[in-house]
Write an enzyme that holds these catalytic residues in place. Structure first.
Site, PDB file in Angstrom:
ATOM      1  N   ARG A 141     -23.334  95.639 -53.279  1.00 16.26           N
ATOM      2  CA  ARG A 141     -23.698  94.233 -53.077  1.00 16.26           C
ATOM      3  C   ARG A 141     -25.209  94.044 -52.913  1.00 16.26           C
ATOM      4  NH1 ARG A 141     -18.650  91.442 -51.142  1.00 16.26           N
ATOM      5  NH2 ARG A 141     -19.820  89.593 -50.593  1.00 16.26           N
ATOM      6  N   TYR A 144     -27.636  91.745 -54.974  1.00 14.97           N
ATOM      7  CA  TYR A 144     -27.602  90.309 -54.642  1.00 14.97           C
ATOM      8  C   TYR A 144     -28.218  90.061 -53.264  1.00 14.97           C
ATOM      9  CZ  TYR A 144     -25.503  85.632 -53.960  1.00 14.97           C
ATOM     10  OH  TYR A 144     -25.296  84.292 -53.733  1.00 14.97           O
ATOM     11  N   PHE A 190      -7.370  82.607 -56.296  1.00 15.50           N
ATOM     12  CA  PHE A 190      -6.077  82.266 -55.677  1.00 15.50           C
ATOM     13  C   PHE A 190      -5.487  80.996 -56.306  1.00 15.50           C
ATOM     14  CE2 PHE A 190      -6.650  84.447 -51.204  1.00 15.50           C
ATOM     15  CZ  PHE A 190      -6.765  85.670 -51.841  1.00 15.50           C
ATOM     16  N   GLY A 206      -6.508  91.461 -45.942  1.00 14.98           N
ATOM     17  CA  GLY A 206      -6.559  89.990 -45.961  1.00 14.98           C
ATOM     18  C   GLY A 206      -6.936  89.407 -44.617  1.00 14.98           C
ATOM     19  N   ARG A 210     -13.686  84.140 -43.932  1.00 16.66           N
ATOM     20  CA  ARG A 210     -14.784  83.381 -44.518  1.00 16.66           C
ATOM     21  C   ARG A 210     -14.628  81.936 -44.024  1.00 16.66           C
ATOM     22  NH1 ARG A 210     -15.744  87.926 -45.697  1.00 16.66           N
ATOM     23  NH2 ARG A 210     -16.476  88.789 -47.681  1.00 16.66           N
ATOM     24  N   GLN A 275     -16.372  89.421 -41.486  1.00 12.88           N
ATOM     25  CA  GLN A 275     -16.281  88.078 -40.887  1.00 12.88           C
ATOM     26  C   GLN A 275     -17.501  87.261 -41.297  1.00 12.88           C
ATOM     27  OE1 GLN A 275     -16.443  88.548 -36.621  1.00 12.88           O
ATOM     28  NE2 GLN A 275     -18.249  89.839 -36.686  1.00 12.88           N
TER      29      GLN A 275
HETATM   30  P1  NAD Z   1     -22.899  79.888 -60.682  1.00 18.04           P
HETATM   31  O1  NAD Z   1     -22.775  81.283 -61.168  1.00 18.04           O
HETATM   32  O2  NAD Z   1     -21.860  78.905 -61.088  1.00 18.04           O
HETATM   33  O3  NAD Z   1     -24.319  79.272 -61.059  1.00 18.04           O
HETATM   34  C1  NAD Z   1     -25.475  80.034 -61.288  1.00 18.04           C
HETATM   35  C2  NAD Z   1     -26.168  79.490 -62.521  1.00 18.04           C
HETATM   36  O4  NAD Z   1     -27.384  80.210 -62.751  1.00 18.04           O
HETATM   37  C3  NAD Z   1     -25.328  79.656 -63.785  1.00 18.04           C
HETATM   38  O5  NAD Z   1     -25.331  78.458 -64.528  1.00 18.04           O
HETATM   39  C4  NAD Z   1     -26.035  80.777 -64.540  1.00 18.04           C
HETATM   40  O6  NAD Z   1     -25.829  80.710 -65.939  1.00 18.04           O
HETATM   41  C5  NAD Z   1     -27.468  80.542 -64.123  1.00 18.04           C
HETATM   42  N1  NAD Z   1     -28.314  81.737 -64.246  1.00 18.04           N
HETATM   43  C6  NAD Z   1     -28.027  82.999 -63.828  1.00 18.04           C
HETATM   44  N2  NAD Z   1     -29.051  83.814 -64.113  1.00 18.04           N
HETATM   45  C7  NAD Z   1     -30.020  83.060 -64.705  1.00 18.04           C
HETATM   46  C8  NAD Z   1     -31.295  83.335 -65.239  1.00 18.04           C
HETATM   47  N3  NAD Z   1     -31.812  84.581 -65.216  1.00 18.04           N
HETATM   48  N4  NAD Z   1     -32.004  82.316 -65.791  1.00 18.04           N
HETATM   49  C9  NAD Z   1     -31.495  81.067 -65.844  1.00 18.04           C
HETATM   50  N5  NAD Z   1     -30.278  80.739 -65.363  1.00 18.04           N
HETATM   51  C10 NAD Z   1     -29.537  81.735 -64.804  1.00 18.04           C
HETATM   52  O7  NAD Z   1     -22.983  79.991 -59.097  1.00 18.04           O
HETATM   53  P2  NAD Z   1     -23.072  78.845 -57.981  1.00 18.04           P
HETATM   54  O8  NAD Z   1     -21.950  79.061 -57.051  1.00 18.04           O
HETATM   55  O9  NAD Z   1     -23.261  77.520 -58.602  1.00 18.04           O
HETATM   56  O10 NAD Z   1     -24.400  79.293 -57.218  1.00 18.04           O
HETATM   57  C11 NAD Z   1     -25.638  78.613 -57.388  1.00 18.04           C
HETATM   58  C12 NAD Z   1     -26.668  79.205 -56.428  1.00 18.04           C
HETATM   59  O11 NAD Z   1     -26.216  79.054 -55.087  1.00 18.04           O
HETATM   60  C13 NAD Z   1     -26.906  80.703 -56.655  1.00 18.04           C
HETATM   61  O12 NAD Z   1     -28.278  80.982 -56.481  1.00 18.04           O
HETATM   62  C14 NAD Z   1     -26.115  81.357 -55.539  1.00 18.04           C
HETATM   63  O13 NAD Z   1     -26.655  82.594 -55.168  1.00 18.04           O
HETATM   64  C15 NAD Z   1     -26.230  80.313 -54.428  1.00 18.04           C
HETATM   65  N6  NAD Z   1     -25.111  80.437 -53.482  1.00 18.04           N
HETATM   66  C16 NAD Z   1     -23.861  80.050 -53.831  1.00 18.04           C
HETATM   67  C17 NAD Z   1     -22.811  80.204 -52.921  1.00 18.04           C
HETATM   68  C18 NAD Z   1     -21.394  79.786 -53.247  1.00 18.04           C
HETATM   69  O14 NAD Z   1     -20.516  79.998 -52.417  1.00 18.04           O
HETATM   70  N7  NAD Z   1     -21.114  79.161 -54.353  1.00 18.04           N
HETATM   71  C19 NAD Z   1     -23.061  80.768 -51.666  1.00 18.04           C
HETATM   72  C20 NAD Z   1     -24.350  81.172 -51.364  1.00 18.04           C
HETATM   73  C21 NAD Z   1     -25.387  80.988 -52.266  1.00 18.04           C
HETATM   74  N1  UDP Z   2     -10.974  88.355 -52.196  1.00 16.44           N
HETATM   75  C1  UDP Z   2      -9.607  88.576 -52.253  1.00 16.44           C
HETATM   76  N2  UDP Z   2      -8.992  88.414 -53.453  1.00 16.44           N
HETATM   77  C2  UDP Z   2      -9.635  88.021 -54.578  1.00 16.44           C
HETATM   78  C3  UDP Z   2     -11.036  87.771 -54.493  1.00 16.44           C
HETATM   79  C4  UDP Z   2     -11.665  87.964 -53.292  1.00 16.44           C
HETATM   80  O1  UDP Z   2      -8.962  88.917 -51.262  1.00 16.44           O
HETATM   81  O2  UDP Z   2      -8.989  87.891 -55.634  1.00 16.44           O
HETATM   82  C5  UDP Z   2     -11.657  88.506 -50.881  1.00 16.44           C
HETATM   83  C6  UDP Z   2     -12.928  89.344 -50.924  1.00 16.44           C
HETATM   84  O3  UDP Z   2     -12.625  90.712 -50.774  1.00 16.44           O
HETATM   85  C7  UDP Z   2     -13.693  88.767 -49.751  1.00 16.44           C
HETATM   86  C8  UDP Z   2     -13.270  87.294 -49.708  1.00 16.44           C
HETATM   87  O4  UDP Z   2     -12.068  87.226 -50.475  1.00 16.44           O
HETATM   88  O5  UDP Z   2     -13.297  89.381 -48.553  1.00 16.44           O
HETATM   89  C9  UDP Z   2     -14.306  86.351 -50.308  1.00 16.44           C
HETATM   90  O6  UDP Z   2     -14.641  86.825 -51.581  1.00 16.44           O
HETATM   91  P1  UDP Z   2     -15.607  86.068 -52.578  1.00 16.44           P
HETATM   92  O7  UDP Z   2     -15.843  86.987 -53.735  1.00 16.44           O
HETATM   93  O8  UDP Z   2     -15.083  84.714 -52.877  1.00 16.44           O
HETATM   94  O9  UDP Z   2     -16.954  85.833 -51.762  1.00 16.44           O
HETATM   95  P2  UDP Z   2     -17.884  86.742 -50.834  1.00 16.44           P
HETATM   96  O10 UDP Z   2     -17.223  88.073 -50.581  1.00 16.44           O
HETATM   97  O11 UDP Z   2     -19.141  86.883 -51.615  1.00 16.44           O
HETATM   98  O12 UDP Z   2     -17.999  85.950 -49.598  1.00 16.44           O
END
Ligand code: NAD
Ligand code: UDP
Length: 310
Positions: A141, A144, A190, A206, A210, A275
């Protein structure tokens, strides 16, 4: 009218942000390389003359005259960000440098979409912004988590060294319509499995938790943060503090969809946090913001969306 650049604008969160800021009368440049995003997410905006779509990869510089920048470009789901981890790191770091450089040149205000992943597998619970986190620097991970941590560092240093007007938000698990059905994140997995009456894939026992935030709440928080006084730069947590185990989430989705799906248990991926729950005191105090949409209601809206596309 402001000219606003949204990197990652064709993604899940980005498309909602484009829609909101366009409806508020702004001129929007939506930049994306379509790695995880999709033109379908913003197709309904293409006829609007104030909406411009740019295919560009943010690891190389982009030049435009803008007033505000929301930097969202980065794959967010573990299978996607682990697919090409070196690219993920480049996107976070070069993407931050390139958008910060643009902000410096144009004197634009810039917001970074950071993440609860900067807290890693947290020992402090719930997570407060002053917590430095518990992150493995060499795990699967890390591309990221460390990429996002390095981008926070770059934001702070451009602010301290060059006076760039920055805003950092730490987003906690967010869900809603326009999540990619093949994204691999838990809510979309899910829901799709339940709608198809397929086995629901629980990773590990499980019992890991989150706290899930509906996308409209996040967009309210993000735009409030951008509009807040310049001296408030964050980082600020944006998330819904109601915490659930993955078993509880699966149960809720099965109930709402009336699904015949059964639970199956698969191995827990490496470094999966046990958690996660945001402390949102700072957002409440500084932004007068708190999430309004609770899981049951948000899931119903999201399930309707997935039902319409699969
Ligand atoms: P997403 O994957 O749907 O959106 C990301 C977008 O960025 C996509 O459209 C992808 O094509 C574009 N992208 C990726 N690499 C790129 C690059 N090199 N150049 C140009 N575009 C690029 O994800 P999301 O859930 O919409 O997340 C958006 C942002 O929010 C991300 O930065 C993510 O890390 C952050 N974020 C999201 C969550 C969540 O739960 N959804 C949580 C924490 C942070
Ligand atoms: N997870 C799961 N089944 C799935 C996908 C994810 O049980 O099919 C679990 C995963 O292991 C994690 C939680 O759900 O504990 C949230 O996962 P997600 O990938 O959505 O986000 P993140 O781990 O980045 O918070």
């Amino acid at each position: 009218m402001k000219r606003i650049l949204i990197t990652g604008g064709a993604g899940f969160i980005g498309s909602h942000l484009c829609e909101r800021l366009l409806n508020e009368g702004n001129d929007i440049i939506c930049l994306d390389n379509y790695f995880t995003g999709n033109k379908d997410n913003i197709r309904h905006l293409l006829d609007n003359h104030n909406f411009e779509l740019v295919r560009h990869d943010i690891i190389t510089p982009y030049y435009a005259e803008v007033d505000e920048i929301y930097n969202l470009a980065c794959p967010a789901s573990p299978p996607h960000y682990q697919y090409n981890p070196i690219k993920t790191m480049k996107t976070s770091i070069y993407g931050a440098m390139n958008t910060l450089g643009l902000a410096k040149r144009t004197n634009a205000k810039i917001l970074q979409a950071s993440t609860s992943e900067v807290y890693g597998d947290p020992i402090i619970h719930p997570q407060v912004e002053s917590y430095w986190g518990n992150v493995n620097p060499i795990g699967i991970r890390s591309c990221y988590d460390e990429g996002k941590r390095a981008s926070e560092t770059l934001f702070m240093d451009y602010h301290r060294q060059n006076g760039v007007k920055i805003k950092i938000i730490r987003i906690f698990n967010t869900y809603g319509p326009r999540m990619n059905p093949n994204d691999g994140r838990v809510v979309s997995n899910f829901i799709v499995q339940a709608l198809k009456n397929e086995d629901i894939t629980i990773f590990g026992t499980g019992e890991q938790t989150r706290s899930f935030q509906y996308v409209d709440d996040l967009i309210n928080g993000m735009t409030r943060m951008m509009q807040s006084e310049d001296s408030f730069i964050g980082p600020v947590n944006l998330g819904n503090p109601n915490e659930f185990t993955m078993l509880e989430l699966a149960q809720k989705i099965i109930e709402i969809t009336n699904s015949k799906s059964k639970l199956i248990f698969l191995p827990l991926p490496g470094d999966d946090p046990k958690q996660r729950q945001p402390d949102i005191t700072l957002a409440k105090n500084k932004l007068d913001w708190s999430p309004k949409i609770q899981l049951q209601d948000g899931l119903k809206r999201t399930i309707e969306y997935f039902d319409s596309i699969i």
